[in-house]
Scaffold this motif. Structure first.
Motif, PDB file in Angstrom:
ATOM      1  N   GLY A 109       0.726  -1.249   0.215  1.00 50.73           N
ATOM      2  CA  GLY A 109       0.007   0.159  -0.252  1.00 50.73           C
ATOM      3  C   GLY A 109       0.713   1.241   0.192  1.00 50.73           C
ATOM      4  O   GLY A 109      -0.193   2.670   0.365  1.00 50.73           O
ATOM      5  N   GLY A 110       2.349   1.370  -0.366  1.00 52.69           N
ATOM      6  CA  GLY A 110       2.985   2.098  -0.778  1.00 52.69           C
ATOM      7  C   GLY A 110       4.344   1.886   1.013  1.00 52.69           C
ATOM      8  O   GLY A 110       4.218   1.139   0.814  1.00 52.69           O
ATOM      9  N   LEU A 111       5.337   2.619  -0.212  1.00 50.53           N
ATOM     10  CA  LEU A 111       6.717   2.595   0.816  1.00 50.53           C
ATOM     11  C   LEU A 111       7.019   2.806   2.024  1.00 50.53           C
ATOM     12  O   LEU A 111       6.935   2.174   2.592  1.00 50.53           O
ATOM     13  CB  LEU A 111       7.613   3.846  -0.627  1.00 50.53           C
ATOM     14  CG  LEU A 111       8.736   3.381  -0.161  1.00 50.53           C
ATOM     15  CD1 LEU A 111       9.556   2.027   0.253  1.00 50.53           C
ATOM     16  CD2 LEU A 111      10.073   4.660  -0.451  1.00 50.53           C
ATOM     17  N   ARG A 112       5.635   3.858   2.497  1.00 48.27           N
ATOM     18  CA  ARG A 112       6.442   4.037   3.942  1.00 48.27           C
ATOM     19  C   ARG A 112       5.765   3.003   4.065  1.00 48.27           C
ATOM     20  O   ARG A 112       5.873   2.951   5.481  1.00 48.27           O
ATOM     21  CB  ARG A 112       5.310   5.432   4.364  1.00 48.27           C
ATOM     22  CG  ARG A 112       5.518   6.125   5.478  1.00 48.27           C
ATOM     23  CD  ARG A 112       4.636   7.154   6.068  1.00 48.27           C
ATOM     24  NE  ARG A 112       5.002   7.976   7.169  1.00 48.27           N
ATOM     25  CZ  ARG A 112       6.295   8.696   7.690  1.00 48.27           C
ATOM     26  NH1 ARG A 112       7.179   9.278   6.597  1.00 48.27           N
ATOM     27  NH2 ARG A 112       6.397   9.099   8.814  1.00 48.27           N
ATOM     28  N   ARG A 113       4.630   2.140   4.025  1.00 45.64           N
ATOM     29  CA  ARG A 113       3.535   1.377   4.888  1.00 45.64           C
ATOM     30  C   ARG A 113       4.421  -0.015   4.929  1.00 45.64           C
ATOM     31  O   ARG A 113       5.115  -0.866   5.891  1.00 45.64           O
ATOM     32  CB  ARG A 113       2.364   0.735   4.076  1.00 45.64           C
ATOM     33  CG  ARG A 113       1.130   1.749   3.812  1.00 45.64           C
ATOM     34  CD  ARG A 113       0.055   2.315   4.349  1.00 45.64           C
ATOM     35  NE  ARG A 113      -0.878   0.380   5.220  1.00 45.64           N
ATOM     36  CZ  ARG A 113      -1.699   0.506   4.710  1.00 45.64           C
ATOM     37  NH1 ARG A 113      -2.399   0.920   4.007  1.00 45.64           N
ATOM     38  NH2 ARG A 113      -2.270  -0.104   5.720  1.00 45.64           N
ATOM     39  N   LEU A 114       5.356  -0.213   4.391  1.00 42.66           N
ATOM     40  CA  LEU A 114       6.586  -1.250   3.816  1.00 42.66           C
ATOM     41  C   LEU A 114       7.698  -1.060   4.347  1.00 42.66           C
ATOM     42  O   LEU A 114       7.896  -1.835   5.095  1.00 42.66           O
ATOM     43  CB  LEU A 114       6.971  -1.690   2.216  1.00 42.66           C
ATOM     44  CG  LEU A 114       7.697  -2.665   2.010  1.00 42.66           C
ATOM     45  CD1 LEU A 114       7.105  -3.988   1.683  1.00 42.66           C
ATOM     46  CD2 LEU A 114       8.560  -2.036   0.256  1.00 42.66           C
ATOM     47  N   ALA A 115       7.987  -0.244   4.572  1.00 38.17           N
ATOM     48  CA  ALA A 115       8.611   0.034   5.438  1.00 38.17           C
ATOM     49  C   ALA A 115       8.571   0.107   7.243  1.00 38.17           C
ATOM     50  O   ALA A 115       9.764   0.089   8.221  1.00 38.17           O
ATOM     51  CB  ALA A 115       9.577   2.207   5.159  1.00 38.17           C
ATOM     52  N   MET A 116       7.451   0.184   7.251  1.00 34.04           N
ATOM     53  CA  MET A 116       7.194   0.407   9.199  1.00 34.04           C
ATOM     54  C   MET A 116       6.226  -1.358   8.769  1.00 34.04           C
ATOM     55  O   MET A 116       6.127  -1.561  10.090  1.00 34.04           O
ATOM     56  CB  MET A 116       5.359   1.382   8.696  1.00 34.04           C
ATOM     57  CG  MET A 116       5.842   2.464   8.426  1.00 34.04           C
ATOM     58  SD  MET A 116       4.680   4.131   9.211  1.00 34.04           S
ATOM     59  CE  MET A 116       4.564   3.740  10.624  1.00 34.04           C
ATOM     60  N   MET A 117       7.109  -1.412   8.189  1.00 34.73           N
ATOM     61  CA  MET A 117       6.533  -3.587   8.403  1.00 34.73           C
ATOM     62  C   MET A 117       7.743  -4.202   9.281  1.00 34.73           C
ATOM     63  O   MET A 117       8.598  -3.938   8.301  1.00 34.73           O
ATOM     64  CB  MET A 117       6.080  -4.171   7.266  1.00 34.73           C
ATOM     65  CG  MET A 117       4.555  -3.706   6.392  1.00 34.73           C
ATOM     66  SD  MET A 117       4.251  -4.673   5.420  1.00 34.73           S
ATOM     67  CE  MET A 117       2.652  -4.148   4.671  1.00 34.73           C
ATOM     68  N   ILE A 122       7.343  -9.243   5.605  1.00 31.80           N
ATOM     69  CA  ILE A 122       7.874  -8.174   4.308  1.00 31.80           C
ATOM     70  C   ILE A 122       7.131 -10.419   3.601  1.00 31.80           C
ATOM     71  O   ILE A 122       7.750 -10.167   2.605  1.00 31.80           O
ATOM     72  CB  ILE A 122       8.470  -7.644   4.183  1.00 31.80           C
ATOM     73  CG1 ILE A 122       8.403  -6.041   4.666  1.00 31.80           C
ATOM     74  CG2 ILE A 122       9.366  -7.544   3.194  1.00 31.80           C
ATOM     75  CD1 ILE A 122       9.388  -5.372   4.911  1.00 31.80           C
ATOM     76  N   GLN A 123       7.985 -11.023   4.699  1.00 30.18           N
ATOM     77  CA  GLN A 123       8.647 -12.219   4.098  1.00 30.18           C
ATOM     78  C   GLN A 123       7.168 -12.605   3.403  1.00 30.18           C
ATOM     79  O   GLN A 123       7.567 -13.818   2.073  1.00 30.18           O
ATOM     80  CB  GLN A 123       9.320 -12.768   4.995  1.00 30.18           C
ATOM     81  CG  GLN A 123       9.978 -14.680   4.413  1.00 30.18           C
ATOM     82  CD  GLN A 123      10.182 -15.294   5.875  1.00 30.18           C
ATOM     83  OE1 GLN A 123      10.226 -14.354   6.962  1.00 30.18           O
ATOM     84  NE2 GLN A 123      10.071 -16.504   5.830  1.00 30.18           N
ATOM     85  N   LEU A 172      15.479  -6.132   2.655  1.00 29.98           N
ATOM     86  CA  LEU A 172      14.060  -5.728   1.817  1.00 29.98           C
ATOM     87  C   LEU A 172      13.995  -4.569   2.413  1.00 29.98           C
ATOM     88  O   LEU A 172      13.300  -3.698   2.758  1.00 29.98           O
ATOM     89  CB  LEU A 172      12.680  -6.686   1.727  1.00 29.98           C
ATOM     90  CG  LEU A 172      13.901  -7.292   0.423  1.00 29.98           C
ATOM     91  CD1 LEU A 172      12.448  -8.450   0.067  1.00 29.98           C
ATOM     92  CD2 LEU A 172      13.894  -6.647  -1.132  1.00 29.98           C
ATOM     93  N   ALA A 173      13.569  -4.954   4.317  1.00 30.06           N
ATOM     94  CA  ALA A 173      13.457  -4.237   5.427  1.00 30.06           C
ATOM     95  C   ALA A 173      14.147  -2.929   6.330  1.00 30.06           C
ATOM     96  O   ALA A 173      13.637  -1.385   5.833  1.00 30.06           O
ATOM     97  CB  ALA A 173      12.604  -4.838   6.976  1.00 30.06           C
ATOM     98  N   LEU A 174      15.251  -3.227   5.955  1.00 34.33           N
ATOM     99  CA  LEU A 174      15.915  -1.938   6.449  1.00 34.33           C
ATOM    100  C   LEU A 174      16.316  -0.961   4.944  1.00 34.33           C
ATOM    101  O   LEU A 174      16.703   0.294   4.710  1.00 34.33           O
ATOM    102  CB  LEU A 174      17.997  -2.657   6.114  1.00 34.33           C
ATOM    103  CG  LEU A 174      18.155  -3.254   7.401  1.00 34.33           C
ATOM    104  CD1 LEU A 174      19.379  -4.123   7.507  1.00 34.33           C
ATOM    105  CD2 LEU A 174      17.789  -2.352   9.231  1.00 34.33           C
ATOM    106  N   ALA A 175      16.219  -2.107   3.613  1.00 35.55           N
ATOM    107  CA  ALA A 175      16.273  -1.360   2.395  1.00 35.55           C
ATOM    108  C   ALA A 175      15.268  -0.304   2.454  1.00 35.55           C
ATOM    109  O   ALA A 175      15.329   0.803   1.910  1.00 35.55           O
ATOM    110  CB  ALA A 175      16.121  -2.058   1.381  1.00 35.55           C
TER     111      ALA A 175
END
Length: 205
Positions: A109-117, A122-123, A172-175
């Motif tokens: 749902g967006g880069l920011r939401r991915l970054a907060m997971m 993410i896996q 991926l989470a760090l990136a």
């Protein structure tokens, strides 16, 4: 398999048509290796199938040309997406590849939401149905979702894919966090670390 991929098959039909035109020299002219060209030509001339009429051949060639245009359009879209993701999420693109990175961002749902997971979520992005089914029925839990498309995962031995998926998800989470919050460039370093850790994992299995 005589023809390596669908695009090559479509190109053969579009440029040469029926099997009567399948000469080794003609096949080599469309970038097919000499050895494979000889095998295709030999197979075409020894085929027992009935010959196609001119109308049928014309319809097949038209279809093949449309398929080739779709392949070309796909490459154009992939180039556009790669450039866009390199601008929006360079670290994520370096680790995941631009196509997979875009799929992860869209699914989250967006880069920011991915970054907060967390990396564990993410896996399993893209495997939600399998996860809920496993929870309901007590079945085996999925080890990966969309990230299975990453070459370092689907080329890993089956017994190591779960551990490989966890390693990839953590990178991926760090990136994603770097892209969303800090702007620090660390994608190449994360990719190198991932490859090194996966090599160690295979050695110590």
């Amino acid at each position: 398999r005589l023809v390596a991929d669908h695009e090559t098959y479509a190109r053969i039909i579009a440029e040469l048509g029926g099997r009567g035109n399948m000469e080794a020299e003609s096949l080599r002219s469309i970038c097919i290796s000499a050895e494979r060209s000889e095998r295709i030509a030999s197979s075409a001339h020894s085929s027992l199938g009935a010959p196609l009429g001119e109308g049928d051949l014309e319809a097949l060639r038209e279809l093949a040309e449309r398929i080739l245009k779709l392949y070309e359009y796909r490459r154009h879209l992939e180039d556009y997406l790669s450039a866009l993701m390199e601008e929006v999420a360079p670290n994520l693109s370096r680790v995941a590849g631009s196509i997979l990175a875009a799929k992860l961002v869209e699914r989250a749902g967006g880069l920011r939401r991915l970054a907060m997971m967390p990396s564990s979520k993410i896996q399993l992005l893209g495997a939600e149905k399998a996860l809920f089914r496993a929870l309901r029925r007590g079945a085996k839990m999925p080890k990966h979702g969309l990230i299975f498309q990453h070459p370092l995962i689907h080329r890993s031995p089956k017994a190591l894919r779960g551990k490989a998926a966890r390693l990839l998800a953590s990178k991926l989470a760090l990136a994603a966090r770097a892209d969303a919050f800090t702007g620090a460039m660390m994608g190449d370093r994360l990719r190198d670390e991932l490859e090194r850790e996966l090599r160690d994992l295979r050695k110590n299995r």
